[in-house]
Scaffold this motif. Sequence first.
Motif, PDB file in Angstrom:
ATOM      1  N   PRO A 526       0.822  -1.220   0.000  1.00 39.45           N
ATOM      2  CA  PRO A 526       0.000   0.000   0.000  1.00 39.45           C
ATOM      3  C   PRO A 526       0.857   1.271   0.000  1.00 39.45           C
ATOM      4  CG  PRO A 526      -0.913  -1.594   1.523  1.00 39.45           C
ATOM      5  CD  PRO A 526       0.388  -2.168   1.060  1.00 39.45           C
ATOM      6  N   GLY A 527       0.623   2.134  -0.971  1.00 40.45           N
ATOM      7  CA  GLY A 527       1.354   3.384  -1.076  1.00 40.45           C
ATOM      8  C   GLY A 527       2.727   3.263  -1.689  1.00 40.45           C
ATOM      9  N   GLY A 528       3.153   2.045  -2.025  1.00 41.80           N
ATOM     10  CA  GLY A 528       4.502   1.840  -2.532  1.00 41.80           C
ATOM     11  C   GLY A 528       4.547   1.609  -4.028  1.00 41.80           C
ATOM     12  N   ALA A 529       5.771   1.616  -4.552  1.00 43.71           N
ATOM     13  CA  ALA A 529       5.986   1.356  -5.976  1.00 43.71           C
ATOM     14  C   ALA A 529       6.068  -0.145  -6.216  1.00 43.71           C
ATOM     15  CB  ALA A 529       7.264   2.036  -6.439  1.00 43.71           C
ATOM     16  N   PHE A 530       5.964  -0.539  -7.480  1.00 48.59           N
ATOM     17  CA  PHE A 530       6.049  -1.945  -7.824  1.00 48.59           C
ATOM     18  C   PHE A 530       7.484  -2.446  -7.680  1.00 48.59           C
ATOM     19  CE2 PHE A 530       1.872  -1.389  -9.730  1.00 48.59           C
ATOM     20  CZ  PHE A 530       1.273  -2.607  -9.413  1.00 48.59           C
ATOM     21  N   VAL A 531       7.604  -3.666  -7.133  1.00 48.00           N
ATOM     22  CA  VAL A 531       8.889  -4.324  -6.936  1.00 48.00           C
ATOM     23  C   VAL A 531       8.847  -5.656  -7.667  1.00 48.00           C
ATOM     24  CG1 VAL A 531      10.501  -5.306  -5.257  1.00 48.00           C
ATOM     25  CG2 VAL A 531       9.170  -3.250  -4.673  1.00 48.00           C
ATOM     26  N   ASN A 532       9.836  -5.898  -8.496  1.00 43.09           N
ATOM     27  CA  ASN A 532       9.892  -7.152  -9.246  1.00 43.09           C
ATOM     28  C   ASN A 532      10.319  -8.303  -8.351  1.00 43.09           C
ATOM     29  OD1 ASN A 532      12.217  -8.884 -11.038  1.00 43.09           O
ATOM     30  ND2 ASN A 532      10.097  -8.893 -11.751  1.00 43.09           N
ATOM     31  N   LEU A 533       9.748  -9.478  -8.594  1.00 43.08           N
ATOM     32  CA  LEU A 533      10.156 -10.690  -7.894  1.00 43.08           C
ATOM     33  C   LEU A 533      10.548 -11.735  -8.929  1.00 43.08           C
ATOM     34  CD1 LEU A 533      10.354 -12.121  -5.092  1.00 43.08           C
ATOM     35  CD2 LEU A 533       8.076 -13.056  -5.558  1.00 43.08           C
ATOM     36  N   GLY A 534      11.773 -12.230  -8.820  1.00 39.73           N
ATOM     37  CA  GLY A 534      12.214 -13.315  -9.688  1.00 39.73           C
ATOM     38  C   GLY A 534      12.881 -12.886 -10.973  1.00 39.73           C
ATOM     39  N   GLY A 535      13.007 -11.561 -11.196  1.00 42.84           N
ATOM     40  CA  GLY A 535      13.658 -11.082 -12.407  1.00 42.84           C
ATOM     41  C   GLY A 535      12.770 -11.251 -13.631  1.00 42.84           C
ATOM     42  N   THR A 536      13.383 -11.136 -14.794  1.00 44.10           N
ATOM     43  CA  THR A 536      12.667 -11.362 -16.050  1.00 44.10           C
ATOM     44  C   THR A 536      12.715 -12.848 -16.366  1.00 44.10           C
ATOM     45  OG1 THR A 536      13.220  -9.160 -16.876  1.00 44.10           O
ATOM     46  CG2 THR A 536      12.586 -10.815 -18.498  1.00 44.10           C
ATOM     47  N   VAL A 537      11.557 -13.424 -16.605  1.00 39.40           N
ATOM     48  CA  VAL A 537      11.479 -14.870 -16.859  1.00 39.40           C
ATOM     49  C   VAL A 537      10.940 -15.111 -18.265  1.00 39.40           C
ATOM     50  CG1 VAL A 537      11.156 -15.365 -14.415  1.00 39.40           C
ATOM     51  CG2 VAL A 537       9.150 -15.069 -15.877  1.00 39.40           C
ATOM     52  N   SER A 538      11.222 -16.285 -18.775  1.00 37.45           N
ATOM     53  CA  SER A 538      10.814 -16.605 -20.148  1.00 37.45           C
ATOM     54  C   SER A 538       9.354 -17.039 -20.194  1.00 37.45           C
ATOM     55  CB  SER A 538      11.690 -17.719 -20.710  1.00 37.45           C
ATOM     56  OG  SER A 538      11.221 -18.114 -21.990  1.00 37.45           O
ATOM     57  N   GLY A 539       8.663 -16.590 -21.243  1.00 40.29           N
ATOM     58  CA  GLY A 539       7.304 -17.056 -21.504  1.00 40.29           C
ATOM     59  C   GLY A 539       7.261 -18.337 -22.307  1.00 40.29           C
ATOM     60  N   ASP A 540       8.412 -18.992 -22.436  1.00 39.19           N
ATOM     61  CA  ASP A 540       8.469 -20.204 -23.262  1.00 39.19           C
ATOM     62  C   ASP A 540       7.445 -21.251 -22.837  1.00 39.19           C
ATOM     63  OD1 ASP A 540       9.775 -20.734 -20.871  1.00 39.19           O
ATOM     64  OD2 ASP A 540      11.533 -21.666 -21.810  1.00 39.19           O
ATOM     65  N   ILE A 541       7.293 -21.454 -21.517  1.00 40.81           N
ATOM     66  CA  ILE A 541       6.375 -22.494 -21.040  1.00 40.81           C
ATOM     67  C   ILE A 541       4.908 -22.099 -21.206  1.00 40.81           C
ATOM     68  CG2 ILE A 541       8.024 -23.472 -19.398  1.00 40.81           C
ATOM     69  CD1 ILE A 541       6.463 -21.960 -17.182  1.00 40.81           C
ATOM     70  N   LEU A 542       4.665 -20.853 -21.582  1.00 38.31           N
ATOM     71  CA  LEU A 542       3.300 -20.392 -21.822  1.00 38.31           C
ATOM     72  C   LEU A 542       2.949 -20.439 -23.302  1.00 38.31           C
ATOM     73  CD1 LEU A 542       3.316 -17.339 -19.387  1.00 38.31           C
ATOM     74  CD2 LEU A 542       2.648 -19.711 -18.908  1.00 38.31           C
ATOM     75  N   SER A 543       3.829 -21.022 -24.105  1.00 38.51           N
ATOM     76  CA  SER A 543       3.612 -21.133 -25.551  1.00 38.51           C
ATOM     77  C   SER A 543       3.243 -22.559 -25.919  1.00 38.51           C
ATOM     78  CB  SER A 543       4.882 -20.726 -26.313  1.00 38.51           C
ATOM     79  OG  SER A 543       5.900 -21.700 -26.155  1.00 38.51           O
ATOM     80  N   THR A 544       2.482 -22.694 -27.009  1.00 35.77           N
ATOM     81  CA  THR A 544       2.176 -24.038 -27.506  1.00 35.77           C
ATOM     82  C   THR A 544       3.416 -24.702 -28.079  1.00 35.77           C
ATOM     83  OG1 THR A 544       1.463 -23.061 -29.597  1.00 35.77           O
ATOM     84  CG2 THR A 544      -0.237 -23.535 -27.991  1.00 35.77           C
ATOM     85  N   ASN A 545       4.419 -23.910 -28.475  1.00 30.74           N
ATOM     86  CA  ASN A 545       5.662 -24.481 -29.007  1.00 30.74           C
ATOM     87  C   ASN A 545       6.327 -25.379 -27.978  1.00 30.74           C
ATOM     88  OD1 ASN A 545       5.112 -21.590 -29.748  1.00 30.74           O
ATOM     89  ND2 ASN A 545       6.452 -22.127 -31.457  1.00 30.74           N
ATOM     90  N   VAL A 546       6.314 -24.957 -26.712  1.00 35.28           N
ATOM     91  CA  VAL A 546       6.969 -25.700 -25.634  1.00 35.28           C
ATOM     92  C   VAL A 546       5.978 -26.595 -24.896  1.00 35.28           C
ATOM     93  CG1 VAL A 546       8.205 -25.476 -23.430  1.00 35.28           C
ATOM     94  CG2 VAL A 546       8.786 -23.982 -25.354  1.00 35.28           C
ATOM     95  N   ALA A 547       4.811 -26.041 -24.577  1.00 30.84           N
ATOM     96  CA  ALA A 547       3.846 -26.770 -23.756  1.00 30.84           C
ATOM     97  C   ALA A 547       2.976 -27.723 -24.562  1.00 30.84           C
ATOM     98  CB  ALA A 547       2.955 -25.787 -23.007  1.00 30.84           C
ATOM     99  N   GLY A 548       2.921 -27.527 -25.894  1.00 27.37           N
ATOM    100  CA  GLY A 548       2.015 -28.335 -26.685  1.00 27.37           C
ATOM    101  C   GLY A 548       0.569 -27.914 -26.443  1.00 27.37           C
TER     102      GLY A 548
END
Length: 568
Positions: A526-548
């Motif tokens: 509350p009242g604060g700025a956004f803080v990233n958790l885990g860095g930048t991650v790949s969307g590969d597993i969210l694609s049909t190319n990888v996940a089918g």
Amino acid sequence: MKKLSTILLIICTLHLFSTVHTLGRQENAPLFSQVIYQGNDVVYKENPLAEGEFYNPILQGCFPDPSITRKGEDYYLVASSFAMFPGVPLFHSRDLVNWTQIGHVLDRKSQLKVSRAGISAGIFAPDILYNQNNDTFYMITTQFAGGVGNMVVKTRDPKQGWSDPVKLNFSGIDPALFFDEDGKAYVVHNDAPEEALYEGHRVIKIWDYDIEADQVIAGTDKVIVDGGVDISQQPIWIEAPHIYKKDGRYYLMCAEGGTGDWHSEVIFVSDHPRGPYLPAPGNPILSQRYLAKDRKNKVDWAGHADLVQTPEGQYYGVFLGIRPNEKDRVNTGRETFILPVDWSGEFPVFENGLIPMQPKLSLPEGVQNRTGQEGFFPNGNFTYTETFGSDPLDYRWIGLRGPREDFILFTEEGLKINPFPATTKEQAPVASLFYRQQHKNFTFTTHMDYLPASETELAGITCLQSEKFHYVFGLTRAGSDYRLVLERTEDGESKVIGSEVVQVNGPLRLRVSAEGDAYRFSYALPGGAFVNLGGTVSGDILSTNVAGGFTGNLIGLYATSANDIRPE
């Protein structure tokens, strides 16, 4: 008597404990008070609409395998929904440009048996068709769940609900109906050949259909296409057939080549609905498979089409296509596109369907582009804000394997999601309210008020391609600490890639954002700025190319009482 009193006391105590436990879970359920989804794709910035234009695809995100029909001035369109609940999203338009979602065809448990289905099982390739002979709409499809198989439902008014399914007595997939002017009816579908000559060898069959009994007529099945346009070339996956009648002749249109980068649409002709059918000399009539792989604003995998004729006699075709990101991955899923169809010659041809597809089309004559206004589905780059201030819930929000109503509760402050003892890793109903990813570049931000009571409780956001491929970003408990965690699950193997103790003193803001393949999960106190958790991650597993599978990324508001994420 004393023994009976003791038993009654035990029963009442157990009932009271169960009631208190249930109420406690509800009181401790996460409260989501707002969601803002913003799409920010470059293609729309570089191609602003001019007067008389609209964007293609008409339905962004996971709306594959479209089918369309018309009654009078009203067009109705459906798409595949797999294990999503409710199933078969239903859209209405009066001009083929401005579409309103009016509900789902399958919105009851008696119609949809997907509670234990994998995400890419369930409902495949629905076909919607209006029969003017009896003033009835039909939706026929294959349900890979609950022992259903091929099935049909019907209604006189698509806006007023559909019947329970009738199970149809044939195998195969992708059934479609055809109603002839003489009152006779037929079903065509994909099936396995008696003897497969090569991998992907399929056939198209036809059956006579008894309209009164809503059933195919035993013994009338006949193979009308074997393999595809030219079996000597070993074509694969001839499927998604539709029959149309024009100038006294019968045209069979099918998808061929599989629903990937060799996808196409082909056409055959006959003097009788049961054949024999001859292929057009100019096949395919729609495909993007011959084009440069590095073309700008690439649309690919085009096929699985259906045709509709306007009252003025012009033809249009809806079909699926994909728009991969910069790494050629498909995260938004297979989307619904439209093109005008030239049927001035013997065979129909999708206009500009064999050259690189453009992001804009010219409006039909007399039509105004009102997408994103007056309740019409938005298109291009847009911002969608949901405050959960009204019941019923917007149709864009879907459940997985079970009704949304089983876990959502509207309150004056927002929407509560009552957790299920199931996680995103299970083939079971999940307490998660999903929104389809509709852009390569997007942000999805929500306000969540929640204090987990134990390490088995978690709520937050999930980005889910399937039960085996997804991210979970949520708040849980670790001893006396509140802890935000980010877990990546790839092919069923899970790993915590971010973990942080937070001092929760009010509602959190949780955010997932993506720029192509680069996804970021962030939080704000509350009242604060956004803080990233885990860095930048790949969307590969969210694609049909990888996940089918066949779906796109689903972004969910998620709660579970069976959390198994244990940060070290």
